[in-house]
Design a protein around this motif. Sequence first.
Motif, short mmCIF file in Angstrom:
data_model
loop_
_atom_site.label_atom_id
_atom_site.label_comp_id
_atom_site.label_asym_id
_atom_site.label_seq_id
_atom_site.Cartn_x
_atom_site.Cartn_y
_atom_site.Cartn_z
N ARG A 218 0.84 -1.21 0.00
CA ARG A 218 0.00 0.00 0.00
C ARG A 218 0.87 1.25 0.00
NH1 ARG A 218 -5.25 -0.33 2.52
NH2 ARG A 218 -5.40 1.84 1.92
N ASN A 219 1.97 1.24 0.76
CA ASN A 219 2.87 2.39 0.80
C ASN A 219 3.58 2.57 -0.55
OD1 ASN A 219 2.39 3.36 3.39
ND2 ASN A 219 3.76 1.85 4.29
N ARG A 220 3.91 1.46 -1.19
CA ARG A 220 4.55 1.52 -2.51
C ARG A 220 3.59 2.16 -3.52
NH1 ARG A 220 6.35 -4.09 -4.47
NH2 ARG A 220 8.35 -3.58 -3.58
N GLU A 221 2.33 1.74 -3.51
CA GLU A 221 1.33 2.30 -4.41
C GLU A 221 1.09 3.78 -4.12
OE1 GLU A 221 -2.10 -0.10 -3.79
OE2 GLU A 221 -1.21 -1.87 -4.69
N ASP A 222 1.06 4.13 -2.83
CA ASP A 222 0.85 5.53 -2.43
C ASP A 222 1.99 6.42 -2.93
OD1 ASP A 222 -0.35 7.72 -1.03
OD2 ASP A 222 1.08 7.41 0.61
N ALA A 223 3.22 5.97 -2.77
CA ALA A 223 4.36 6.77 -3.21
C ALA A 223 4.36 6.94 -4.73
CB ALA A 223 5.67 6.11 -2.76
N LEU A 224 4.07 5.87 -5.45
CA LEU A 224 4.04 5.94 -6.91
C LEU A 224 2.93 6.87 -7.38
CD1 LEU A 224 5.21 5.02 -9.59
CD2 LEU A 224 3.65 3.08 -9.51
#
Length: 153
Positions: A95-101
């Motif tokens: 979820r954090n990876r998707e948020d950053a992207l």
Amino acid sequence: MTDEPSDLPDSSRISVTDRFYISKEDLSEDFIRASGPGGQNVNKVSTAVQLRFNLAGNETLPQDIKSRAARLAGSRLTLNGEIVLRADRYRTRERNREDALERLLELLRKSTERQKPRKATRPTLASKKRRLEAKKQRGNIKKMRGRAGRQDD
């Protein structure tokens, strides 16, 4: 630059808009420990993501978009020309990876929009008169704040 067919396969590029894309090779991620509340999970698991986008080395975006992106990135832009985004809003890496992207893509989408140049305008005569009248009224109010019994001449 981006209108030509690319030799990159679709799986190695990320679409910013329908005309512009970035290469996955320009991205790097590091997983770090998140700060804030979360109990033992925060101390044991590195769920926060630090996403780095190599803006200076990117070859798919035009120079004007790169310069606007650099201006929008502000303090998130390093001296090496990388945009660094930290995402630790969620409890899982994915979820954090998707948020950053998504935040990076939003910044790049904003940089594709050109701002309209501001047209210089002058205040109207009526607005000038209203402003001066308001200043006179305010001055009169302040003048009345003197000590009691004092005579102005």
